[in-house]
Design a protein around this motif. Structure first.
Motif, PDB file in Angstrom:
ATOM      1  N   LEU A   1      -6.405  -4.913  -7.190  1.00 43.43           N
ATOM      2  CA  LEU A   1      -5.104  -5.373  -7.689  1.00 43.43           C
ATOM      3  C   LEU A   1      -4.951  -6.884  -7.562  1.00 43.43           C
ATOM      4  O   LEU A   1      -5.637  -7.536  -6.773  1.00 43.43           O
ATOM      5  CB  LEU A   1      -3.983  -4.672  -6.925  1.00 43.43           C
ATOM      6  CG  LEU A   1      -3.955  -3.142  -7.005  1.00 43.43           C
ATOM      7  CD1 LEU A   1      -2.865  -2.594  -6.092  1.00 43.43           C
ATOM      8  CD2 LEU A   1      -3.761  -2.672  -8.436  1.00 43.43           C
ATOM      9  N   ARG A   2      -3.995  -7.425  -8.346  1.00 44.78           N
ATOM     10  CA  ARG A   2      -3.616  -8.833  -8.228  1.00 44.78           C
ATOM     11  C   ARG A   2      -2.149  -9.010  -7.883  1.00 44.78           C
ATOM     12  O   ARG A   2      -1.726 -10.109  -7.524  1.00 44.78           O
ATOM     13  CB  ARG A   2      -3.904  -9.561  -9.549  1.00 44.78           C
ATOM     14  CG  ARG A   2      -5.307 -10.086  -9.663  1.00 44.78           C
ATOM     15  CD  ARG A   2      -5.638 -10.553 -11.049  1.00 44.78           C
ATOM     16  NE  ARG A   2      -4.720 -11.536 -11.586  1.00 44.78           N
ATOM     17  CZ  ARG A   2      -4.781 -12.002 -12.831  1.00 44.78           C
ATOM     18  NH1 ARG A   2      -5.722 -11.568 -13.641  1.00 44.78           N
ATOM     19  NH2 ARG A   2      -3.925 -12.881 -13.262  1.00 44.78           N
ATOM     20  N   GLU A   3      -1.370  -7.953  -7.995  1.00 41.40           N
ATOM     21  CA  GLU A   3       0.066  -8.057  -7.717  1.00 41.40           C
ATOM     22  C   GLU A   3       0.319  -7.874  -6.231  1.00 41.40           C
ATOM     23  O   GLU A   3      -0.030  -6.847  -5.638  1.00 41.40           O
ATOM     24  CB  GLU A   3       0.827  -7.000  -8.521  1.00 41.40           C
ATOM     25  CG  GLU A   3       0.745  -7.235 -10.025  1.00 41.40           C
ATOM     26  CD  GLU A   3       1.549  -6.206 -10.798  1.00 41.40           C
ATOM     27  OE1 GLU A   3       1.807  -5.115 -10.243  1.00 41.40           O
ATOM     28  OE2 GLU A   3       1.916  -6.486 -11.951  1.00 41.40           O
ATOM     29  N   VAL A   4       0.940  -8.881  -5.620  1.00 36.25           N
ATOM     30  CA  VAL A   4       1.113  -8.912  -4.175  1.00 36.25           C
ATOM     31  C   VAL A   4       1.847  -7.680  -3.657  1.00 36.25           C
ATOM     32  O   VAL A   4       1.415  -7.029  -2.690  1.00 36.25           O
ATOM     33  CB  VAL A   4       1.856 -10.207  -3.757  1.00 36.25           C
ATOM     34  CG1 VAL A   4       2.219 -10.164  -2.275  1.00 36.25           C
ATOM     35  CG2 VAL A   4       1.003 -11.427  -4.064  1.00 36.25           C
ATOM     36  N   GLU A   5       2.965  -7.315  -4.279  1.00 30.06           N
ATOM     37  CA  GLU A   5       3.761  -6.198  -3.778  1.00 30.06           C
ATOM     38  C   GLU A   5       3.030  -4.872  -3.899  1.00 30.06           C
ATOM     39  O   GLU A   5       3.134  -4.011  -3.022  1.00 30.06           O
ATOM     40  CB  GLU A   5       5.106  -6.141  -4.513  1.00 30.06           C
ATOM     41  CG  GLU A   5       6.061  -7.242  -4.121  1.00 30.06           C
ATOM     42  CD  GLU A   5       6.277  -7.313  -2.607  1.00 30.06           C
ATOM     43  OE1 GLU A   5       6.442  -6.245  -1.975  1.00 30.06           O
ATOM     44  OE2 GLU A   5       6.262  -8.431  -2.057  1.00 30.06           O
TER      45      GLU A   5
ATOM     46  N   GLN B   1       2.103  -2.471  -0.739  1.00 26.21           N
ATOM     47  CA  GLN B   1       2.532  -1.070  -0.679  1.00 26.21           C
ATOM     48  C   GLN B   1       1.353  -0.167  -0.312  1.00 26.21           C
ATOM     49  O   GLN B   1       1.477   0.752   0.503  1.00 26.21           O
ATOM     50  CB  GLN B   1       3.143  -0.641  -2.015  1.00 26.21           C
ATOM     51  CG  GLN B   1       3.739   0.759  -1.981  1.00 26.21           C
ATOM     52  CD  GLN B   1       4.333   1.168  -3.312  1.00 26.21           C
ATOM     53  OE1 GLN B   1       3.737   0.948  -4.360  1.00 26.21           O
ATOM     54  NE2 GLN B   1       5.520   1.764  -3.270  1.00 26.21           N
ATOM     55  N   ARG B   2       0.206  -0.435  -0.915  1.00 27.90           N
ATOM     56  CA  ARG B   2      -0.985   0.340  -0.558  1.00 27.90           C
ATOM     57  C   ARG B   2      -1.335   0.152   0.916  1.00 27.90           C
ATOM     58  O   ARG B   2      -1.640   1.114   1.628  1.00 27.90           O
ATOM     59  CB  ARG B   2      -2.174  -0.093  -1.429  1.00 27.90           C
ATOM     60  CG  ARG B   2      -2.216   0.522  -2.803  1.00 27.90           C
ATOM     61  CD  ARG B   2      -3.543   0.232  -3.473  1.00 27.90           C
ATOM     62  NE  ARG B   2      -3.563   0.659  -4.859  1.00 27.90           N
ATOM     63  CZ  ARG B   2      -4.591   0.454  -5.687  1.00 27.90           C
ATOM     64  NH1 ARG B   2      -5.660  -0.199  -5.257  1.00 27.90           N
ATOM     65  NH2 ARG B   2      -4.541   0.891  -6.928  1.00 27.90           N
ATOM     66  N   LEU B   3      -1.317  -1.097   1.359  1.00 32.71           N
ATOM     67  CA  LEU B   3      -1.681  -1.381   2.744  1.00 32.71           C
ATOM     68  C   LEU B   3      -0.722  -0.701   3.720  1.00 32.71           C
ATOM     69  O   LEU B   3      -1.140  -0.194   4.773  1.00 32.71           O
ATOM     70  CB  LEU B   3      -1.685  -2.893   2.985  1.00 32.71           C
ATOM     71  CG  LEU B   3      -2.884  -3.656   2.404  1.00 32.71           C
ATOM     72  CD1 LEU B   3      -2.641  -5.159   2.450  1.00 32.71           C
ATOM     73  CD2 LEU B   3      -4.160  -3.301   3.157  1.00 32.71           C
ATOM     74  N   ASP B   4       0.551  -0.678   3.378  1.00 29.81           N
ATOM     75  CA  ASP B   4       1.532  -0.018   4.247  1.00 29.81           C
ATOM     76  C   ASP B   4       1.252   1.474   4.352  1.00 29.81           C
ATOM     77  O   ASP B   4       1.411   2.082   5.423  1.00 29.81           O
ATOM     78  CB  ASP B   4       2.953  -0.250   3.716  1.00 29.81           C
ATOM     79  CG  ASP B   4       3.423  -1.692   3.902  1.00 29.81           C
ATOM     80  OD1 ASP B   4       2.782  -2.425   4.692  1.00 29.81           O
ATOM     81  OD2 ASP B   4       4.401  -2.082   3.249  1.00 29.81           O
ATOM     82  N   THR B   5       0.853   2.082   3.244  1.00 30.31           N
ATOM     83  CA  THR B   5       0.549   3.517   3.263  1.00 30.31           C
ATOM     84  C   THR B   5      -0.694   3.795   4.091  1.00 30.31           C
ATOM     85  O   THR B   5      -0.737   4.754   4.877  1.00 30.31           O
ATOM     86  CB  THR B   5       0.353   4.037   1.824  1.00 30.31           C
ATOM     87  OG1 THR B   5       1.505   3.722   1.041  1.00 30.31           O
ATOM     88  CG2 THR B   5       0.139   5.541   1.817  1.00 30.31           C
ATOM     89  N   VAL B   6      -1.720   2.952   3.919  1.00 32.34           N
ATOM     90  CA  VAL B   6      -2.929   3.105   4.735  1.00 32.34           C
ATOM     91  C   VAL B   6      -2.587   2.934   6.214  1.00 32.34           C
ATOM     92  O   VAL B   6      -3.062   3.691   7.073  1.00 32.34           O
ATOM     93  CB  VAL B   6      -4.000   2.080   4.302  1.00 32.34           C
ATOM     94  CG1 VAL B   6      -5.208   2.134   5.239  1.00 32.34           C
ATOM     95  CG2 VAL B   6      -4.456   2.348   2.867  1.00 32.34           C
ATOM     96  N   GLU B   7      -1.740   1.942   6.513  1.00 35.55           N
ATOM     97  CA  GLU B   7      -1.349   1.704   7.901  1.00 35.55           C
ATOM     98  C   GLU B   7      -0.615   2.912   8.469  1.00 35.55           C
ATOM     99  O   GLU B   7      -0.817   3.284   9.644  1.00 35.55           O
ATOM    100  CB  GLU B   7      -0.465   0.465   7.983  1.00 35.55           C
ATOM    101  CG  GLU B   7      -0.053   0.108   9.410  1.00 35.55           C
ATOM    102  CD  GLU B   7       0.836  -1.130   9.455  1.00 35.55           C
ATOM    103  OE1 GLU B   7       0.645  -1.949  10.361  1.00 35.55           O
ATOM    104  OE2 GLU B   7       1.715  -1.262   8.578  1.00 35.55           O
ATOM    105  N   GLN B   8       0.238   3.531   7.670  1.00 34.45           N
ATOM    106  CA  GLN B   8       0.985   4.701   8.132  1.00 34.45           C
ATOM    107  C   GLN B   8       0.028   5.815   8.560  1.00 34.45           C
ATOM    108  O   GLN B   8       0.207   6.449   9.600  1.00 34.45           O
ATOM    109  CB  GLN B   8       1.918   5.194   7.029  1.00 34.45           C
ATOM    110  CG  GLN B   8       2.851   6.314   7.448  1.00 34.45           C
ATOM    111  CD  GLN B   8       3.772   6.753   6.315  1.00 34.45           C
ATOM    112  OE1 GLN B   8       3.777   6.154   5.239  1.00 34.45           O
ATOM    113  NE2 GLN B   8       4.538   7.799   6.557  1.00 34.45           N
TER     114      GLN B   8
END
Length: 880
Positions: free
Chosen positions: A325-329, A333-340
């Protein structure tokens, strides 16, 4: 066996039928169904026998000079033979008997039910679970190039349109189609065909009628298939060339697959504005999906990261790796889900355990819709659906994106109920041998099975009932092939025969009768096995058709399961390999603390990999010049920086103690050296092509990785090119490009003196007992030594060669070679031809003659002293 022409063969009605069908499929090997075999004749038989390793025989007598070559394979083993034919690059037309031979009048009616090509494969044995198998179509309309790709096994249908052929080829390289359709106008020797063969040598090229690619008819074909009035809802209404390619591809499917294509539900434009782009050479150099050496999946980044539990998840992981991806948000969002999931190991483990029991729903659905799904396929589908309620329940207890995944997960409960009730757990692969349907699903089938299993017991029961009803104790039920079932009563008991008994045969000492119940029993038993098999097949087909009607819902659920698996995979990787969550910013800096190469560190014992820091920005450290000997780890530092950036933008954790990633638009790499003999390009030409691509397309938001530019030509030329490239990158568009440049040209370190955004680094080594120890640590500052002789010794170069190299190096360093390249102390009686010296363009060391001149005060010299000084300077110059 000599080749036989059809003109010299006696044509039977069956052979006439074969030839008529074969005439419509000249470009395919025809698998012609004859009873329990698929048979091939003439040239098809000769070819197939070689590819399949089976016996080539003949249809007629060995003494017949016009023998017809023949070979055959069992119909129930067709998948394995079909796989061999497709892997060898052939197309196969499957010709089936489409009427019951028992009811046929004359030759059994046969039709080709599907054509299997390298790009049109749905059989499990031909597919890689972790990879899509694409069929592509290309056409040009005006100045635009249209591209469409389709995976028949999953129904994924892509479309794209580009202005230039190189960009289109780059897309093809990313998705690696197995077969490419071209309009007939692009003949075998056309520039496009030749370019495709060079770029994708393993893809099969298929020429198609140009009329199939006409924009209007292609568009109308798509509208009819999707049952829409325009293509605006798919976002490709304006893609004239892309729509032409997609329509041409769909026509090919309709002609070769004699089945509904309802699982192809939408046309998806390939978007490039929102993804990080990498050209073919960068993907290859970074070994994203396969290694440079050997081209294997093992040893690639994808292989390292793939801990997915489902085939759908594995394919999604690869797609996200190729299209970060290139879109920051969206990345956050993906990173937050992985972190969860990373912070909830118990939930992650439970989800992964359930996902491990889910089969490939996308491809199961594809076979269901195409009408090729067997009993095991529906059993696998049933098992997969059984996991959905618990998956949904566990996700619902979470929050964030995981909770939304639960909300979107369709349990398909009524399908599961149908399959649970109807399909046996041990259902076989073949559909005409019975044992497909569960007891209790259909009363008629249960009765037939009972008749076949318990026929004798049923007869004895009927006999006992009639004895009790009539009071005739010696009454017995018998059977013969002429009269069928009967009740036999002795003449002495005929007075007790009931009125509903019907006389059938008179014997000397007995009479034989039938009853309505016995007649019905006989009708049921006669042909019960055939009836059972036919009924089971009809019931199975009806269940399969019901499942096919839910195709859209199954694909929707499969998509969500793939996402769950993808996130669980990234969280599992992060936990196992000690990855950390990167910080994604709108800025331009890339700051990596203790970064590691994700693949190389897995190949080393724990703790052996040496991490390194990298700081790149547009202000003070934009171009990093890295020097150091071969094998020290320069290339590793370069590659791991690119891979960490890519992994972060994919939405995954990264192998580093910490990382701050300013999103980049493209990653360019120029690494290694290789020829491209298919395109007639030398190593140096390949290197310059890749360099030109970087200089022409890199922006101030790009990341450029350069490893050794200019080595393929002379020292002066190579150094000059490397210097000019580095200068252009630091000054490009007044902003420059974030670049890491590894080089053996130590003169490039002088760039740091002319530009504050250039910084020098080196890979540390230590000398010990005339050898070197690689420390693999990146340190500030340049180096002026390459340690090439020590590296040669470590590589196993013979000791006498190493010793001679040291001697020559000493001579050079001590000035024992003059400017003409001749040794001052002759090493050979032969006089050497003068050679131009390879002098440093950027050396700052002054000669002794120059230093002597700086010491002189000309005003204090006498004429004699001036003359002596002139001779002195001459001697100094000759020595140097």
């Amino acid at each position: 066996m000599t080749k036989t022409t059809t003109a010299s063969v006696k044509i039977t009605p069956m052979m006439q039928q074969y030839l008529e069908i074969k005439a419509r499929h000249q470009d395919a090997i025809l698998f012609y169904r004859l009873g329990d075999f698929y048979e091939m004749f003439f040239d098809d038989a000769v070819t197939a026998s070689k590819v399949l390793g089976i016996t080539l025989t003949s249809r007629n007598s060995k003494d017949d000079e016009n023998r017809v070559p023949l070979c055959g394979i069992p119909y129930h083993a067709v998948s394995s033979y079909l796989a061999k034919m497709i892997k060898a690059g052939f197309k196969v037309a499957i010709c089936e008997q489409v009427e019951d031979p028992k009811e046929a009048k004359g030759v059994v009616q046969r039709e080709v039910v599907r054509v299997v090509t390298p790009g049109l494969v749905t059989d499990e044995q031909l597919l890689d679970d972790k990879d899509n198998r694409y069929l592509a179509a290309i056409c040009q309309k005006g100045k635009e190039w249209g591209l469409s790709l389709l995976d028949l096994s999953t129904g994924e249908f892509l479309v794209s349109q580009r202005e230039d052929l190189p960009a289109l080829l780059d897309e093809l390289g990313r998705l690696s189609p197995s077969e490419i359709l071209l309009p007939e106008e692009s003949g075998e020797d056309s520039p496009l065909a030749n370019e495709l063969l060079a770029y994708l040598p393993h893809s099969c090229l298929t020429r198609r009628p140009t009329a199939g690619f006409y924009p209007e008819t292609a568009r109308q074909r798509l509208l009819e298939h999707f049952r829409v009035v325009n293509l605006a809802g798919f976002g490709c209404e304006e893609m004239k060339a892309g729509v032409a390619a997609a329509g041409g591809l769909l026509l090919y499917l309709q002609e070769t697959q004699k089945a509904t294509l309802d699982h192809i539900e939408r046309l998806i434009p390939i978007e490039f504005d929102h993804v990080l782009l990498m050209d073919e050479s960068s993907r290859r150099n970074l070994e994203l999906t396969q290694t440079i050496t050997g081209g294997t999946r093992e040893g690639s980044l994808l292989d390292t990261l793939d801990l997915c539990q489902t085939p759908m998840g594995a394919r999604l992981l690869k797609k996200n790796l190729l299209f970060p991806l290139r879109e920051v948000e969206a990345i956050r969002q993906r990173l937050d889900t992985v972190e969860q999931l990373y912070l909830a190991p118990r939930l992650r483990e439970e989800l992964r355990e359930l996902l491990a029991k889910v089969y490939d729903l996308e491809r199961l659905n594809g076979r269901v819709v195409l009408g090729t799904a067997n009993g095991r396929d529906l059993t696998a589908l049933k098992c997969s659906l059984a996991q959905l309620p618990e998956l949904k329940e566990k996700l619902a207890a979470a929050n964030g994106l995981l909770a939304s995944l639960s909300a979107h997960l369709d349990e398909l409960s009524e399908l599961r109920t149908l399959l649970e009730a109807g399909i046996r757990e041990d259902a076989p692969v073949t559909l005409r041998e019975g044992n497909l349907i569960k007891p209790g699903y259909n009363a008629e089938l249960d009765e037939l099975v009972s008749l076949l299993r318990d026929g004798k017991a049923l007869i004895l029961g009927l006999e006992a009932r009639e004895r009790a009803r009539t009071g005739i104790n010696n009454l017995k039920v018998g059977y013969n092939k002429i009269f069928g079932y009967y009740i036999e009563i002795s003449r002495g008991q005929l007075a007790h025969v009931p009125d509903d008994f019907i006389r059938k045969q008179t014997l000397v000492n007995a009479e034989r009768f039938i009853t309505q119940e016995l007649k019905e029993f006989e009708e049921k038993v006669t042909g019960a096995q055939d009836k059972r098999l036919e009924l089971e097949y009809r019931l199975f087909s009806a269940i399969r058709a019901t499942v096919a009607e839910a195709s859209s819902r199954i694909l929707h659920t499969a998509g969500w399961l793939a996402k769950i698996d993808f996130f669980c995979c990234l969280a599992e990787v992060a936990q196992r390999y000690r990855y950390t969550k990167p910080v994604i910013t709108d800025g331009e800096s890339i700051i990596i603390t203790e970064g590691r190469h994700p693949v190389i560190e897995r190949a080393l014992p724990p703790g052996r990999f040496v991490p390194n820091d990298i700081h790149l920005d547009q202000e003070s450290e934009e171009v990093l010049i890295i020097t150091g000997p071969n094998m020290a780890g320069k290339s590793t530092v370069l590659r791991q920086t690119a891979l960490i950036t890519l992994m972060a933008q994919m939405g995954g954790f990264v192998p580093a103690a910490a990382a701050e990633i300013g999103v980049v638009d493209r990653i360019f790499t120029r690494v290694g050296a290789s020829d491209n003999l298919r395109r007639g390009q030398s190593t140096f030409m390949v290197e310059m092509n890749e360099t030109a691509n970087i200089l022409n397309n890199a922006t101030d938001r790009s990341l450029v990785i350069l490893d050794e530019i200019g080595r393929g030509t002379s020292t002066f030329d190579g150094l000059s090119i490397a210097w000019a490239v580095a200068e252009d990158l630091v000054n490009k568009n007044g902003r420059g490009v974030k670049t890491i440049f590894a080089t053996h040209y130590h003169e490039l370190t002088e760039l740091a003196a002319t530009n504050t955004r250039v910084k020098n680094y080196n890979i540390a080594v230590r000398e010990w007992n005339d050898t070197i120890i690689f420390l693999h640590k990146l340190l500030p500052g340049g180096t002026n030594r390459s340690y090439g002789i020590q590296v040669a010794a470590l590589a196993g170069v013979p000791a006498k060669v190493v010793a001679r190299a040291k001697e020559l190096l000493h001579n050079i360093e001590q000035g024992e070679f003059n400017r003409q390249g001749e040794p001052r102390i002759a090493t050979s009686p032969r006089k050497k031809k003068p050679q131009p010296g390879q002098l440093s363009l950027f050396s700052t060391e002054e000669s002794k003659a120059i230093r002597r001149l700086r010491e002189i005060n000309p005003d204090s010299l006498s004429p004699r002293e001036a003359l002596d000084l002139l001779y002195e300077l001459k001697r100094l110059n000759d020595v140097e």
